[in-house]
Motif scaffolding. Structure first.
Motif, short mmCIF file in Angstrom:
data_model
loop_
_atom_site.label_atom_id
_atom_site.label_comp_id
_atom_site.label_asym_id
_atom_site.label_seq_id
_atom_site.Cartn_x
_atom_site.Cartn_y
_atom_site.Cartn_z
N ALA A 2 0.83 -1.19 0.00
CA ALA A 2 0.00 0.00 0.00
C ALA A 2 0.87 1.26 0.00
O ALA A 2 0.44 2.31 -0.42
CB ALA A 2 -0.93 -0.02 1.20
N LEU A 25 1.24 -8.89 3.35
CA LEU A 25 -0.07 -8.59 2.78
C LEU A 25 -0.95 -9.84 2.74
O LEU A 25 -2.11 -9.82 3.17
CB LEU A 25 0.11 -8.00 1.39
CG LEU A 25 -1.11 -7.42 0.71
CD1 LEU A 25 -1.72 -6.30 1.54
CD2 LEU A 25 -0.72 -6.90 -0.66
N TRP A 26 -0.42 -10.94 2.24
CA TRP A 26 -1.20 -12.17 2.15
C TRP A 26 -1.54 -12.71 3.54
O TRP A 26 -2.62 -13.27 3.75
CB TRP A 26 -0.46 -13.22 1.32
CG TRP A 26 -0.67 -13.02 -0.15
CD1 TRP A 26 -0.20 -11.99 -0.91
CD2 TRP A 26 -1.43 -13.84 -1.01
NE1 TRP A 26 -0.62 -12.14 -2.21
CE2 TRP A 26 -1.37 -13.27 -2.30
CE3 TRP A 26 -2.15 -15.02 -0.83
CZ2 TRP A 26 -2.01 -13.84 -3.39
CZ3 TRP A 26 -2.77 -15.58 -1.93
CH2 TRP A 26 -2.71 -14.99 -3.18
N SER A 28 -2.39 -11.01 5.95
CA SER A 28 -3.53 -10.22 6.45
C SER A 28 -4.86 -10.92 6.16
O SER A 28 -5.85 -10.66 6.82
CB SER A 28 -3.54 -8.82 5.84
OG SER A 28 -4.05 -8.85 4.50
N ASP A 30 -6.90 -10.38 3.83
CA ASP A 30 -7.88 -9.36 3.46
C ASP A 30 -7.92 -9.28 1.93
O ASP A 30 -7.07 -8.63 1.32
CB ASP A 30 -7.47 -8.02 4.08
CG ASP A 30 -8.43 -6.90 3.77
OD1 ASP A 30 -9.19 -6.98 2.78
OD2 ASP A 30 -8.39 -5.90 4.51
N GLU A 32 -9.65 -7.72 -0.39
CA GLU A 32 -9.69 -6.41 -1.06
C GLU A 32 -8.34 -5.71 -0.96
O GLU A 32 -7.87 -5.11 -1.92
CB GLU A 32 -10.80 -5.54 -0.47
CG GLU A 32 -12.21 -5.97 -0.87
CD GLU A 32 -12.74 -7.19 -0.11
OE1 GLU A 32 -12.15 -7.59 0.93
OE2 GLU A 32 -13.74 -7.76 -0.58
N ARG A 33 -7.71 -5.80 0.19
CA ARG A 33 -6.40 -5.18 0.38
C ARG A 33 -5.35 -5.88 -0.49
O ARG A 33 -4.52 -5.21 -1.13
CB ARG A 33 -6.03 -5.26 1.86
CG ARG A 33 -4.82 -4.47 2.22
CD ARG A 33 -4.64 -4.41 3.73
NE ARG A 33 -3.26 -4.19 4.02
CZ ARG A 33 -2.57 -4.78 4.98
NH1 ARG A 33 -3.14 -5.63 5.78
NH2 ARG A 33 -1.30 -4.51 5.15
N VAL A 34 -5.38 -7.19 -0.52
CA VAL A 34 -4.42 -7.95 -1.34
C VAL A 34 -4.60 -7.58 -2.81
O VAL A 34 -3.62 -7.35 -3.52
CB VAL A 34 -4.59 -9.47 -1.12
CG1 VAL A 34 -3.77 -10.26 -2.13
CG2 VAL A 34 -4.20 -9.85 0.31
N ARG A 36 -5.43 -4.93 -4.23
CA ARG A 36 -4.90 -3.62 -4.61
C ARG A 36 -3.43 -3.67 -5.00
O ARG A 36 -2.91 -2.72 -5.58
CB ARG A 36 -5.12 -2.61 -3.47
CG ARG A 36 -6.56 -2.19 -3.31
CD ARG A 36 -6.72 -0.97 -2.43
NE ARG A 36 -6.28 -1.16 -1.06
CZ ARG A 36 -7.07 -1.56 -0.06
NH1 ARG A 36 -8.33 -1.84 -0.27
NH2 ARG A 36 -6.58 -1.69 1.16
N THR A 54 -9.45 -7.59 -11.06
CA THR A 54 -9.66 -7.40 -9.62
C THR A 54 -10.84 -8.20 -9.09
O THR A 54 -10.72 -8.86 -8.05
CB THR A 54 -9.85 -5.90 -9.32
OG1 THR A 54 -8.69 -5.20 -9.79
CG2 THR A 54 -10.02 -5.66 -7.83
#
Length: 154
Positions: A2, A25-26, A28, A30, A32-34, A36, A54
């Protein structure tokens, strides 16, 4: 990922940083976050699935983490060149579709980035093995970076 993206051409140091950012990141879990971290038209191959974009990535990750409970991942840099990075990874999870058995996936990924440092292509090959509770590396509270992974698993 991010933060301001690390951009190609990658050095060993920036490729390693990119891998560890992806690992965090993975972990997490999440979707939607991943998502991005990938271009809107990103192309994926994940085992036997082919995805693009996406929406497909987010849907895939939601389904993945519904099945793969208590997911913990470690990624290590395998190789890099210019705008490409290859990664070796290991993750453990409880399989919600198989009696909550513990499993470990061993695999390789190759990533291709655009000029802005956003991943535009991801290919993953992985194999799952059943492990018992005593075979787990990432016990509750363990830092995945502290686990010693022997050469027989590389």
């Amino acid at each position: 990922m991010a933060d301001a993206p690390l951009k190609p051409p990658f050095t060993e140091e920036t490729a390693r940083q990119k891998v560890k950012k992806a690992q965090d990141l993975w972990n997490s879990r999440d979707p939607e976050r991943v998502a991005r971290a990938y271009t809107p038209d990103s192309i994926w191959r994940n085992r036997n699935l082919f995805l693009r974009g996406t929406d497909a990535i987010v849907a895939f990750l939601h389904a993945k983490w519904r099945r793969e409970q208590n997911y913990r991942l470690r990624k290590e840099l395998f190789s890099w060149h210019d705008n490409k990075i290859a990664v070796q990874f290991w993750y453990e999870y409880q399989d919600a579709e198989d009696g909550m058995k513990w499993k470990r996936c061993y695999g390789l990924e190759d990533w291709t980035y655009n000029e802005q440092g956003i991943m535009r292509k991801r290919q993953m090959s992985g194999n799952d093995v059943e492990i018992g509770e005593d075979g787990r590396w990432y016990q509750d509270g363990a830092d995945v970076e502290d686990v010693q992974i022997g050469e027989e698993h590389w």
